[in-house]
Design an enzyme around this catalytic site. Structure first.
Site, PDB file in Angstrom:
ATOM      1  N   ASP A   1       0.722  -1.177  -0.032  1.00 47.83           N
ATOM      2  CA  ASP A   1      -0.077  -0.088  -0.009  1.00 47.83           C
ATOM      3  C   ASP A   1       0.824   1.304  -0.190  1.00 47.83           C
ATOM      4  O   ASP A   1       2.166   1.107   0.316  1.00 47.83           O
ATOM      5  CB  ASP A   1      -0.954   0.162   1.376  1.00 47.83           C
ATOM      6  CG  ASP A   1      -1.831  -1.223   1.351  1.00 47.83           C
ATOM      7  OD1 ASP A   1      -2.154  -1.881   0.393  1.00 47.83           O
ATOM      8  OD2 ASP A   1      -2.105  -1.649   2.330  1.00 47.83           O
TER       9      ASP A   1
HETATM   10  N1  URA Z   1      -0.996  -6.122   3.878  1.00 47.29           N
HETATM   11  C1  URA Z   1      -1.618  -4.766   4.010  1.00 47.29           C
HETATM   12  O1  URA Z   1      -2.601  -4.645   4.458  1.00 47.29           O
HETATM   13  N2  URA Z   1      -0.950  -3.749   3.155  1.00 47.29           N
HETATM   14  C2  URA Z   1       0.281  -3.783   2.533  1.00 47.29           C
HETATM   15  O2  URA Z   1       0.993  -2.973   2.004  1.00 47.29           O
HETATM   16  C3  URA Z   1       1.010  -5.075   2.710  1.00 47.29           C
HETATM   17  C4  URA Z   1       0.404  -6.306   3.338  1.00 47.29           C
END
Ligand code: URA
Length: 234
Positions: free
Chosen positions: A103
């Site tokens: 993310d």
């Molecule tokens: N899980 C998440 O919620 N976000 C990420 O970026 C990676 C794993």
């Protein structure tokens, strides 16, 4: 391989642009000017320089980026900068892509490659590679939450509960979570399903490959054979 093809495969633009770069005297090998685009060079252990910047020849690029917050794992980002803004443009030009996505607000270990088989293998749901995250939680962690994460939590849209390989508190608000899958927002959703909330998320490890402590936030490095071995040995 001729020198034009070397530059072309390493992402220095179109064949015509590569020829021009070479013919205009921008390319050296071992300190010596190489101005003939058709000259044959051995790519084994080759390092060439373009405008004084050294580049190892790599048939495929395998990279590790210490991803900062505020960057999207996409070449066409929607709301933030792209992680490709942190890399030399040659990598995007030669088709490097993110191996799975983090993310925009997640930090830490991100792999990138232009080896399609490698990208596919490491993003395939069938390939269960352990990924270790450190989550900072809004509320204090407790045994009930850790137990739920270890036992498995049901996420919206998933047919069955997903369990963490391990879930341990490293502090009142510091959760170390190891998961095998790479589902959308997986860690945030799992922590929410366990009754807490992720305030910050950092990926520390994929397989046996950890984020090097010496790599600055926003910096990248090549992965060598030993790193790729560690990745698979997790
Ligand atoms: N899980 C998440 O919620 N976000 C990420 O970026 C990676 C794993």
């Amino acid at each position: 391989m001729n020198l034009e093809s070397v530059l072309f495969t390493q992402g220095f633009g179109s064949r015509r642009q590569c020829r021009t770069l070479i013919a205009d005297g921008h390319v050296t090998i071992d300190g010596a000017l190489h101005a003939d685009p058709d000259a044959d060079v051995s790519t084994e252990t080759l390092t060439f320089s373009v405008d004084g910047i050294a580049w190892p020849y790599r048939e495929h690029a395998y990279l590790l980026l210490n991803k900062p917050a505020g960057y999207e794992c996409s070449r066409e980002p929607q709301h933030h900068l792209s992680v490709f803004n942190l890399l030399p443009p040659q990598f995007a030009e030669r088709g490097v892509q993110c191996v799975g996505r983090l993310d925009q607000d997640t930090t830490g270990l991100l792999l990138l490659s232009d080896d399609g088989k490698f990208v596919h293998a490491f993003t395939s749901p069938k390939r269960k590679v352990p990924k270790v995250y450190l989550a900072t939680t809004r509320h204090p962690l407790d045994e009930a939450q850790l137990g739920a994460l270890r036992e498995g939590v049901l996420l919206h849209g998933e047919p069955k509960p997903i369990a963490a390989v391990s879930a341990n508190a490293r502090g009142e608000h510091a959760l170390e979570l190891t998961v095998l899958e790479g589902k959308y927002h997986q860690v945030k959703r799992m922590v929410a399903a366990a009754g807490n909330r992720v305030e910050a998320l950092h990926r520390e490890r994929i397989g046996g490959l950890g984020l090097p402590a010496t790599l600055a936030v926003g910096a990248w490095q090549w992965l060598d054979e030993a790193d790729l071995g560690s990745l698979r040995s997790g």
